[in-house]
Design an enzyme around this catalytic site. Sequence first.
Site: not given
Ligand SMILES: C[S@@+](CC[C@H](N)C(=O)[O-])C[C@H]1O[C@@H](n2cnc3c(N)ncnc32)[C@H](O)[C@@H]1O
Length: 232
Positions: A112, A139
């Site tokens: 995000h 989001d």
């Molecule tokens: C909001 S959570 C995902 C929730 C999941 N999609 C669900 O609906 O249950 C965000 C995830 O994005 C991952 N994330 C954050 N920055 C990232 C990046 N640069 N590349 C890949 N994943 C990332 C985090 O580790 C986290 O697990």
Amino acid sequence: MQNSDLFSGDYDSDKIANNYFKRYARFFESSQEKKIALLELGILHGGSLLFWRDYFPSGTIVGVDISLPKDFKPGERIHAFEGNQADTVFLSQVAKETAPDGFDIIIDDASHIGELTKVSFWHLFDHHLKPGGLYFIEDWGTGYWDDWPDGRSLDKESYFQTALRPDQSESREPMPCHSYGMVGFIKQLVDEQAANDYTRKRQSGKSERGSKFERIVITPGIVMVRKAMQMP
Ligand SMILES: C[S@@+](CC[C@H](N)C(=O)[O-])C[C@H]1O[C@@H](n2cnc3c(N)ncnc32)[C@H](O)[C@@H]1O
């Protein structure tokens, strides 16, 4: 399983509490029984991948996260990969391995952060989303938050006062516009939707190209872009 049972199911994802699964499903009614390939950026605990597996009984479900959950076992029809959403070489490897003909649906629920979201979007949209495929950005309102790394609160008073300037109706001053983080990125996508207009010099002129988007739908928390059937 009935969709109503799925929407209230025991999936470890905030998409249950905030009703997002139900809102997504409105876009998927005609494809639920098809052999779709879905990619979600951002796995966290894996709850949304399990939901998509159950919602699309013939679907291939692919997840990417910068750090894979330790206790999540992907299992049947689910593939999980560890990597950064802004690493385009990595994203292409994932796509080549799991959806060589392209994804039908891509959901970005990862960092995000505007710049990272933008890199993933243009790479996946241009190279790994099927014509007519759907790309969701979740989001996007983080760009309005002071406590988000690239967000900034919208100062309503000064914003709307300066935004309403009837005395400026013939000036070429730009409309004041909030463009931090994800919000700025979504507003750039509005420009792409308008390619037909911005690639011609005058109202009567010929456009250099149409938009890569068939349409963009902006809703609170979720933006949907449908890819045009033919790329300009
Ligand atoms: C909001 S959570 C995902 C929730 C999941 N999609 C669900 O609906 O249950 C965000 C995830 O994005 C991952 N994330 C954050 N920055 C990232 C990046 N640069 N590349 C890949 N994943 C990332 C985090 O580790 C986290 O697990």
